[in-house]
Scaffold this motif. Structure first.
Motif, PDB file in Angstrom:
ATOM      1  N   ARG A 320       0.840  -1.204   0.000  1.00 21.10           N
ATOM      2  CA  ARG A 320       0.000   0.000   0.000  1.00 21.10           C
ATOM      3  C   ARG A 320       0.870   1.248   0.000  1.00 21.10           C
ATOM      4  NH1 ARG A 320      -3.273  -2.810   3.741  1.00 21.10           N
ATOM      5  NH2 ARG A 320      -2.415  -1.610   5.489  1.00 21.10           N
ATOM      6  N   GLN A 321       1.874   1.269   0.875  1.00 19.70           N
ATOM      7  CA  GLN A 321       2.734   2.444   0.965  1.00 19.70           C
ATOM      8  C   GLN A 321       3.529   2.652  -0.314  1.00 19.70           C
ATOM      9  OE1 GLN A 321       2.620   4.640   3.582  1.00 19.70           O
ATOM     10  NE2 GLN A 321       3.746   5.874   2.072  1.00 19.70           N
ATOM     11  N   GLU A 322       3.964   1.560  -0.916  1.00 26.09           N
ATOM     12  CA  GLU A 322       4.703   1.644  -2.177  1.00 26.09           C
ATOM     13  C   GLU A 322       3.848   2.292  -3.262  1.00 26.09           C
ATOM     14  OE1 GLU A 322       6.518  -1.500  -5.445  1.00 26.09           O
ATOM     15  OE2 GLU A 322       6.525  -2.063  -3.319  1.00 26.09           O
ATOM     16  N   LEU A 323       2.566   1.903  -3.310  1.00 26.39           N
ATOM     17  CA  LEU A 323       1.667   2.465  -4.304  1.00 26.39           C
ATOM     18  C   LEU A 323       1.390   3.946  -4.024  1.00 26.39           C
ATOM     19  CD1 LEU A 323       0.079   1.748  -6.824  1.00 26.39           C
ATOM     20  CD2 LEU A 323      -1.821   1.028  -5.361  1.00 26.39           C
ATOM     21  N   GLU A 326       4.354   5.929  -5.070  1.00 27.27           N
ATOM     22  CA  GLU A 326       4.414   6.050  -6.532  1.00 27.27           C
ATOM     23  C   GLU A 326       3.466   7.139  -7.011  1.00 27.27           C
ATOM     24  OE1 GLU A 326       2.897   3.546 -10.426  1.00 27.27           O
ATOM     25  OE2 GLU A 326       3.530   2.416  -8.648  1.00 27.27           O
ATOM     26  N   TRP A 327       2.247   7.145  -6.478  1.00 30.04           N
ATOM     27  CA  TRP A 327       1.286   8.175  -6.868  1.00 30.04           C
ATOM     28  C   TRP A 327       1.764   9.575  -6.489  1.00 30.04           C
ATOM     29  CZ3 TRP A 327      -3.647   5.249  -4.825  1.00 30.04           C
ATOM     30  CH2 TRP A 327      -3.956   4.212  -5.720  1.00 30.04           C
ATOM     31  N   GLN A 328       2.370   9.689  -5.326  1.00 31.03           N
ATOM     32  CA  GLN A 328       2.856  10.988  -4.885  1.00 31.03           C
ATOM     33  C   GLN A 328       3.948  11.505  -5.834  1.00 31.03           C
ATOM     34  OE1 GLN A 328       4.542  11.038  -0.943  1.00 31.03           O
ATOM     35  NE2 GLN A 328       4.669  13.253  -0.875  1.00 31.03           N
ATOM     36  N   ALA A 329       4.855  10.617  -6.247  1.00 28.79           N
ATOM     37  CA  ALA A 329       5.924  11.018  -7.156  1.00 28.79           C
ATOM     38  C   ALA A 329       5.352  11.433  -8.515  1.00 28.79           C
ATOM     39  CB  ALA A 329       6.921   9.873  -7.321  1.00 28.79           C
ATOM     40  N   LYS A 330       4.379  10.691  -8.997  1.00 24.76           N
ATOM     41  CA  LYS A 330       3.785  11.029 -10.285  1.00 24.76           C
ATOM     42  C   LYS A 330       2.968  12.320 -10.201  1.00 24.76           C
ATOM     43  CE  LYS A 330       3.666   6.328 -12.152  1.00 24.76           C
ATOM     44  NZ  LYS A 330       2.828   5.221 -12.650  1.00 24.76           N
ATOM     45  N   ARG A 331       2.314  12.545  -9.068  1.00 26.63           N
ATOM     46  CA  ARG A 331       1.568  13.783  -8.883  1.00 26.63           C
ATOM     47  C   ARG A 331       2.518  14.978  -8.948  1.00 26.63           C
ATOM     48  NH1 ARG A 331       0.377  13.764  -3.788  1.00 26.63           N
ATOM     49  NH2 ARG A 331      -1.100  12.042  -4.024  1.00 26.63           N
ATOM     50  N   ALA A 332       3.704  14.836  -8.330  1.00 25.21           N
ATOM     51  CA  ALA A 332       4.683  15.926  -8.346  1.00 25.21           C
ATOM     52  C   ALA A 332       5.148  16.233  -9.765  1.00 25.21           C
ATOM     53  CB  ALA A 332       5.874  15.562  -7.459  1.00 25.21           C
ATOM     54  N   PRO A 357      -2.755  -3.654  -8.338  1.00 24.77           N
ATOM     55  CA  PRO A 357      -2.431  -2.286  -8.711  1.00 24.77           C
ATOM     56  C   PRO A 357      -2.623  -1.997 -10.188  1.00 24.77           C
ATOM     57  CG  PRO A 357      -0.787  -3.129  -7.187  1.00 24.77           C
ATOM     58  CD  PRO A 357      -1.701  -4.267  -7.518  1.00 24.77           C
ATOM     59  N   SER A 358      -2.459  -3.005 -11.053  1.00 27.31           N
ATOM     60  CA  SER A 358      -2.625  -2.776 -12.480  1.00 27.31           C
ATOM     61  C   SER A 358      -4.064  -2.442 -12.829  1.00 27.31           C
ATOM     62  CB  SER A 358      -2.185  -4.012 -13.269  1.00 27.31           C
ATOM     63  OG  SER A 358      -2.974  -5.131 -12.902  1.00 27.31           O
ATOM     64  N   GLY A 359      -4.970  -2.557 -11.888  1.00 28.45           N
ATOM     65  CA  GLY A 359      -6.362  -2.221 -12.138  1.00 28.45           C
ATOM     66  C   GLY A 359      -6.653  -0.745 -12.106  1.00 28.45           C
ATOM     67  N   PHE A 360      -5.651   0.088 -11.891  1.00 25.30           N
ATOM     68  CA  PHE A 360      -5.859   1.524 -11.828  1.00 25.30           C
ATOM     69  C   PHE A 360      -5.394   2.191 -13.116  1.00 25.30           C
ATOM     70  CE2 PHE A 360      -5.051   0.162  -7.425  1.00 25.30           C
ATOM     71  CZ  PHE A 360      -6.265   0.500  -6.870  1.00 25.30           C
ATOM     72  N   GLY A 361      -6.173   3.153 -13.591  1.00 27.52           N
ATOM     73  CA  GLY A 361      -5.729   3.972 -14.714  1.00 27.52           C
ATOM     74  C   GLY A 361      -5.172   5.266 -14.180  1.00 27.52           C
ATOM     75  N   VAL A 362      -3.915   5.537 -14.397  1.00 29.46           N
ATOM     76  CA  VAL A 362      -3.294   6.771 -13.913  1.00 29.46           C
ATOM     77  C   VAL A 362      -3.300   7.783 -15.035  1.00 29.46           C
ATOM     78  CG1 VAL A 362      -1.240   7.783 -12.880  1.00 29.46           C
ATOM     79  CG2 VAL A 362      -1.855   5.423 -12.375  1.00 29.46           C
ATOM     80  N   ARG A 363      -3.957   8.901 -14.817  1.00 27.37           N
ATOM     81  CA  ARG A 363      -4.139   9.861 -15.879  1.00 27.37           C
ATOM     82  C   ARG A 363      -3.135  11.012 -15.760  1.00 27.37           C
ATOM     83  NH1 ARG A 363      -6.451   6.099 -17.271  1.00 27.37           N
ATOM     84  NH2 ARG A 363      -8.489   5.936 -18.213  1.00 27.37           N
ATOM     85  N   ARG A 364      -2.731  11.483 -16.869  1.00 26.24           N
ATOM     86  CA  ARG A 364      -1.862  12.644 -16.910  1.00 26.24           C
ATOM     87  C   ARG A 364      -2.432  13.653 -17.871  1.00 26.24           C
ATOM     88  NH1 ARG A 364       0.278  10.241 -15.017  1.00 26.24           N
ATOM     89  NH2 ARG A 364       2.420   9.736 -14.941  1.00 26.24           N
TER      90      ARG A 364
END
Length: 371
Positions: A320-323, A326-332, A357-364
């Motif tokens: 959970r913390q790893e994910l 990762e999201w925090q780094a990508k948000r930055a 985790p692969s079930g999430f779509g990370v949008r940019r």
């Protein structure tokens, strides 16, 4: 390779021209007035050849040849489908030209040849001028010279060698004043055949020139979307990568504009024996053309990645913390270019069993919000 040492163009004319010295002097005057940094005339053969050095370690050569250019140089770009789209009579223009001007812009006093480059590689010498800003400067200088060379005598054809493209002279000025990277700098080789189930023609794109700005070329597999729409997305992807604080969108993430009108997934394709490493863009949504892939995750399934639903997170605390990290780094990264980071769950029911985790779509974004 990223940031080529030399930028070149060739301007083909239907008749003899005699304005090379005027081009040289006009360039020096404009550059001196604009930047305050002048150029020294290192070598000159009046009306035929000029070598200039200055403007931040920039070397410029201008050469007039009172004869047609070597036709072998044009064999590949003249056969590209994009050349026929831009200029259906390009082959005739190439055959009828009688003279040409060659423009070369490089960094430093040391020229680039295969022999010199190999020798420098062997001794581990890293050339100066290998930053994006310096590469953009070379493009700027070559573009200005290529425009000035057409002021008194419009060219029939311009060969922009960085992207290995042929353009009608009357089209070049509009391309030269556009954004960088733009259609002048990225050659979209079109490929594919056949039609989709709905009868729409399929066309894919493989770029040449993108790898000069980032470390790989870009591919979009044959799609029912118009090639021009996919090409615009390629240019947007490159602008995200090359803007201030820009970055290449991570493997598996998606991006799109603030209005949610389109969305593309990015894949980092490793090199294979039969191909080099690529960035592949997969269309998921393009509202203008009524296109939506089965893999598109609607915006209604977005959630706050700072406080995600517990049922959607991996059960192990470490994972959970790893994910979250990762999201925090990508948000930055996204916020660093004025964008917004967004996470969506593929499963619309938060109470469903926890997905991987692969079930999430990370949008940019193209600079603002998720797609």
């Amino acid at each position: 390779m990223p940031f080529p040492h030399e930028i070149q163009s060739a301007l083909l004319f239907d008749a003899p021209v005699h304005h090379l010295e005027a081009v040289m002097r006009g360039f020096v005057n404009i550059e001196t007035a604009r930047t305050g940094v002048g150029y020294n005339l290192v070598e000159a053969k009046p009306g035929v050849f000029y070598r200039l050095f200055g403007g931040g370690e920039v070397m410029v050569t201008l050469e007039y040849v009172a004869a047609p250019a070597n036709p072998d140089v044009f064999r590949q770009p003249v056969e590209s489908a994009i050349t026929r789209i831009y200029c259906p009579d390009m082959a005739n223009r190439l055959m009828r030209h009688t003279s040409h001007i060659l423009i070369n812009v490089s960094h430093g006093a040391l020229s680039s040849t295969p022999e010199i480059d190999k020798m420098l590689d062997q001794i581990g010498y890293v050339r100066p001028g290998t930053t994006l800003a310096q590469f953009l400067r070379r493009i700027e200088v070559c573009t200005l010279l290529s425009r000035l060379a057409q002021d008194d005598a419009p060219a029939s054809v311009v060969h922009w060698t960085q992207s290995n493209q042929l353009f009608p002279g009357e089209m070049f000025d509009a391309l030269a004043t556009g954004s960088v990277p733009g259609p002048l700098h990225i050659h979209p080789y079109l490929y594919g055949s056949g039609t989709a189930a709905n009868g729409k023609a399929l066309a894919g794109i493989r770029t040449f020139g993108a790898g000069h700005f980032i470390d790989r070329e870009i591919r979009i597999e044959p799609s029912e979307l118009p090639w021009s729409a996919n090409f615009e997305t390629i240019l947007a992807f490159l602008r995200v990568a090359t803007t201030q604080n820009g970055y290449v969108i991570p493997d598996g993430d998606t991006f799109g504009p603030e209005d949610g009108s389109l969305s593309y997934r990015v894949r980092h394709i490793a090199a294979r024996d039969d191909d080099v490493a690529l960035y592949e863009l997969e269309p998921l949504l393009h509202r203008e053309y009524g296109f939506q892939s089965d893999d598109y995750v609607p915006r209604e399934r977005a959630f706050d990645d700072r406080s995600p639903p517990a049922d959607l997170m991996p059960p192990a605390p470490g994972k959970r913390q790893e994910l979250l990290d990762e999201w925090q780094a990508k948000r930055a990264l996204a916020e660093g270019i004025g964008g917004r980071f967004e996470v969506r769950a593929r499963n619309p029911q938060p109470s469903a069993p926890s997905p991987q985790p692969s079930g999430f779509g990370v949008r940019r974004v193209f600079g603002r919000k998720a797609g």
